[in-house]
Design a protein around this motif. Structure first.
Motif, PDB file in Angstrom:
ATOM      1  N   ARG A   1       0.870  -1.178   0.000  1.00 58.92           N
ATOM      2  CA  ARG A   1       0.000   0.000   0.000  1.00 58.92           C
ATOM      3  C   ARG A   1       0.906   1.226   0.000  1.00 58.92           C
ATOM      4  O   ARG A   1       1.561   1.527   0.989  1.00 58.92           O
ATOM      5  N   VAL A   2       0.967   1.888  -1.151  1.00 56.49           N
ATOM      6  CA  VAL A   2       1.769   3.110  -1.275  1.00 56.49           C
ATOM      7  C   VAL A   2       0.901   4.230  -0.714  1.00 56.49           C
ATOM      8  O   VAL A   2      -0.079   4.635  -1.333  1.00 56.49           O
ATOM      9  N   LYS A   3       1.245   4.689   0.483  1.00 54.19           N
ATOM     10  CA  LYS A   3       0.416   5.684   1.159  1.00 54.19           C
ATOM     11  C   LYS A   3       0.634   7.086   0.602  1.00 54.19           C
ATOM     12  O   LYS A   3      -0.268   7.682   0.033  1.00 54.19           O
ATOM     13  N   ARG A   4       1.843   7.602   0.801  1.00 58.40           N
ATOM     14  CA  ARG A   4       2.088   8.989   0.399  1.00 58.40           C
ATOM     15  C   ARG A   4       3.574   9.278   0.264  1.00 58.40           C
ATOM     16  O   ARG A   4       4.415   8.535   0.747  1.00 58.40           O
ATOM     17  N   GLY A   5       3.859  10.403  -0.374  1.00 59.36           N
ATOM     18  CA  GLY A   5       5.208  10.930  -0.462  1.00 59.36           C
ATOM     19  C   GLY A   5       5.303  12.165   0.414  1.00 59.36           C
ATOM     20  O   GLY A   5       4.312  12.882   0.605  1.00 59.36           O
TER      21      GLY A   5
ATOM     22  N   LYS B   1       9.176  -2.643  -8.553  1.00 60.62           N
ATOM     23  CA  LYS B   1       9.491  -3.740  -9.462  1.00 60.62           C
ATOM     24  C   LYS B   1      10.389  -4.793  -8.848  1.00 60.62           C
ATOM     25  O   LYS B   1      11.140  -4.526  -7.912  1.00 60.62           O
ATOM     26  N   THR B   2      10.251  -5.987  -9.412  1.00 59.06           N
ATOM     27  CA  THR B   2      11.148  -7.104  -9.154  1.00 59.06           C
ATOM     28  C   THR B   2      11.771  -7.447 -10.503  1.00 59.06           C
ATOM     29  O   THR B   2      11.563  -6.732 -11.481  1.00 59.06           O
ATOM     30  N   ALA B   3      12.482  -8.569 -10.555  1.00 62.16           N
ATOM     31  CA  ALA B   3      13.107  -8.971 -11.818  1.00 62.16           C
ATOM     32  C   ALA B   3      12.062  -9.259 -12.894  1.00 62.16           C
ATOM     33  O   ALA B   3      12.317  -9.079 -14.078  1.00 62.16           O
ATOM     34  N   LYS B   4      10.851  -9.697 -12.495  1.00 67.27           N
ATOM     35  CA  LYS B   4       9.849 -10.130 -13.470  1.00 67.27           C
ATOM     36  C   LYS B   4       8.611  -9.246 -13.561  1.00 67.27           C
ATOM     37  O   LYS B   4       7.808  -9.417 -14.461  1.00 67.27           O
ATOM     38  N   GLN B   5       8.417  -8.347 -12.626  1.00 67.81           N
ATOM     39  CA  GLN B   5       7.152  -7.607 -12.564  1.00 67.81           C
ATOM     40  C   GLN B   5       7.423  -6.122 -12.326  1.00 67.81           C
ATOM     41  O   GLN B   5       8.340  -5.775 -11.588  1.00 67.81           O
ATOM     42  N   ARG B   6       6.592  -5.272 -12.935  1.00 67.36           N
ATOM     43  CA  ARG B   6       6.701  -3.813 -12.754  1.00 67.36           C
ATOM     44  C   ARG B   6       5.293  -3.264 -12.592  1.00 67.36           C
ATOM     45  O   ARG B   6       4.434  -3.482 -13.452  1.00 67.36           O
ATOM     46  N   LEU B   7       5.056  -2.551 -11.477  1.00 68.21           N
ATOM     47  CA  LEU B   7       3.755  -1.941 -11.201  1.00 68.21           C
ATOM     48  C   LEU B   7       3.962  -0.471 -10.898  1.00 68.21           C
ATOM     49  O   LEU B   7       5.033  -0.074 -10.432  1.00 68.21           O
ATOM     50  N   LYS B   8       2.922   0.338 -11.147  1.00 66.41           N
ATOM     51  CA  LYS B   8       3.082   1.755 -10.810  1.00 66.41           C
ATOM     52  C   LYS B   8       1.766   2.359 -10.338  1.00 66.41           C
ATOM     53  O   LYS B   8       0.681   1.877 -10.661  1.00 66.41           O
ATOM     54  N   THR B   9       1.913   3.448  -9.585  1.00 65.78           N
ATOM     55  CA  THR B   9       0.767   4.217  -9.110  1.00 65.78           C
ATOM     56  C   THR B   9       0.388   5.228 -10.184  1.00 65.78           C
ATOM     57  O   THR B   9       1.131   5.445 -11.139  1.00 65.78           O
ATOM     58  N   ARG B  10      -0.724   5.889  -9.978  1.00 63.32           N
ATOM     59  CA  ARG B  10      -1.092   7.005 -10.849  1.00 63.32           C
ATOM     60  C   ARG B  10      -0.199   8.193 -10.478  1.00 63.32           C
ATOM     61  O   ARG B  10       0.364   8.227  -9.387  1.00 63.32           O
ATOM     62  N   PHE B  11      -0.079   9.155 -11.364  1.00 62.17           N
ATOM     63  CA  PHE B  11       0.679  10.363 -11.001  1.00 62.17           C
ATOM     64  C   PHE B  11      -0.280  11.390 -10.418  1.00 62.17           C
ATOM     65  O   PHE B  11      -1.462  11.430 -10.732  1.00 62.17           O
TER      66      PHE B  11
ATOM     67  N   GLU C   1      -2.656   3.792  -2.712  1.00 66.29           N
ATOM     68  CA  GLU C   1      -2.938   2.757  -3.717  1.00 66.29           C
ATOM     69  C   GLU C   1      -2.325   1.438  -3.289  1.00 66.29           C
ATOM     70  O   GLU C   1      -1.221   1.409  -2.737  1.00 66.29           O
ATOM     71  N   GLU C   2      -3.043   0.344  -3.568  1.00 63.82           N
ATOM     72  CA  GLU C   2      -2.528  -0.993  -3.274  1.00 63.82           C
ATOM     73  C   GLU C   2      -2.026  -1.643  -4.558  1.00 63.82           C
ATOM     74  O   GLU C   2      -2.712  -1.632  -5.579  1.00 63.82           O
ATOM     75  N   LEU C   3      -0.827  -2.210  -4.479  1.00 66.06           N
ATOM     76  CA  LEU C   3      -0.213  -2.924  -5.588  1.00 66.06           C
ATOM     77  C   LEU C   3       0.089  -4.339  -5.113  1.00 66.06           C
ATOM     78  O   LEU C   3       0.658  -4.518  -4.042  1.00 66.06           O
ATOM     79  N   ASP C   4      -0.288  -5.346  -5.889  1.00 64.03           N
ATOM     80  CA  ASP C   4      -0.022  -6.740  -5.551  1.00 64.03           C
ATOM     81  C   ASP C   4       1.140  -7.228  -6.400  1.00 64.03           C
ATOM     82  O   ASP C   4       1.025  -7.337  -7.627  1.00 64.03           O
ATOM     83  N   LEU C   5       2.261  -7.531  -5.743  1.00 61.08           N
ATOM     84  CA  LEU C   5       3.492  -7.885  -6.431  1.00 61.08           C
ATOM     85  C   LEU C   5       3.828  -9.357  -6.183  1.00 61.08           C
ATOM     86  O   LEU C   5       4.169  -9.729  -5.061  1.00 61.08           O
ATOM     87  N   PRO C   6       3.730 -10.214  -7.209  1.00 61.16           N
ATOM     88  CA  PRO C   6       4.108 -11.621  -7.042  1.00 61.16           C
ATOM     89  C   PRO C   6       5.601 -11.731  -6.721  1.00 61.16           C
ATOM     90  O   PRO C   6       6.421 -11.033  -7.317  1.00 61.16           O
TER      91      PRO C   6
END
Length: 166
Positions: free
Chosen positions: A11-15, A33-43, A54-59
Motif C-alpha cells: 500500500r503506497v500511502k504517500r510521499g 518492481k522485481t526482476a519479473k514484474q513492474r507496477l506503478k501508481t497514478r501520477f 494505492e494498493e499494488l499486488d506484487l508476485p
C-alpha cells in the motif's frame, strides 16, 4: 510466475517533501518492481506531498532479492524525471510470519522493530505488527540519489498466489 511463493501487498500511502522537478512542484508517481514484474501508481499533479493510497499486488519468486521502488516526475513531452529510489527488504516480514505461525496474538501487537541503518532505506523505526489477522509492516523509506524525499508504505504477505486481486 513459475516459482511464485506468495504475493506482497504494497500500500503506497504517500510521499513527503519530494524533490521539485518542474517549475514549482512535481507530478510524482511510484514504480515498484522485481526482476519479473513492474507496477506503478497514478501520477498526482503538482504535489510534492502526494497522497496515493494505492494498493499494488506484487508476485514474489525470490524473497532474497530486494524490491526496487523508484519515484518519477511525470512529463508529457519529455522523458519522466527521476526523483529518487529505495529498496524494500521483505526478509524481516517473512521472519515475523514464521514466528507467529498459527498463534493468534492480540490485534495491534508489535512483533518486531527494525531500526534505520546505513544499509537499509528506513527513515525511521519500522514496526511489523499483527493487524486484522495478518502480519503487516509500516515503513517510511528515505529516497536516495535525490536531494530529498520520503515514501510511506504498508506491506503485507499473501501466501496463496491465487488470492491476488490485481
Amino acid at each position: 510466475m513459475d516459482n511464485q511463493i506468495g504475493v506482497l501487498k504494497i500500500r503506497v500511502k504517500r510521499g513527503l517533501n519530494l524533490a521539485v522537478r518542474d517549475s514549482k512542484a512535481s507530478d510524482p508517481y511510484v514504480v515498484v518492481k522485481t526482476a519479473k514484474q513492474r507496477l506503478k501508481t497514478r501520477f498526482i499533479k503538482k504535489d510534492c506531498n502526494p497522497e496515493w493510497d494505492e494498493e499494488l499486488d506484487l508476485p514474489i519468486d525470490d524473497p532474497d532479492l530486494p524490491i526496487k521502488l523508484k519515484v518519477y516526475d511525470h512529463d508529457t513531452f519529455t522523458l519522466d524525471d527521476k526523483m529518487g529510489y529505495a529498496e524494500i527488504d521483505i526478509k524481516p516480514l517473512l521472519e515475523a510470519l514464521k514466528t507467529t505461525g498459527e498463534n493468534h496474538v492480540p490485534n495491534g501487537t508489535v512483533l518486531t522493530k527494525i531500526k534505520p541503518t546505513r544499509t537499509n532505506f528506513l527513515a525511521e523505526e519500522s514496526h511489523i505488527m499483527w493487524e486484522n489477522d495478518k502480519v503487516v509492516q509500516e515503513m517510511c523509506l528515505r529516497l536516495r540519489m535525490v536531494e530529498r524525499g520520503l515514501v510511506e508504505l504498508q506491506v503485507s504477505w499473501i501466501d496463496d498466489p491465487g488470492a491476488s486481486s490485481s
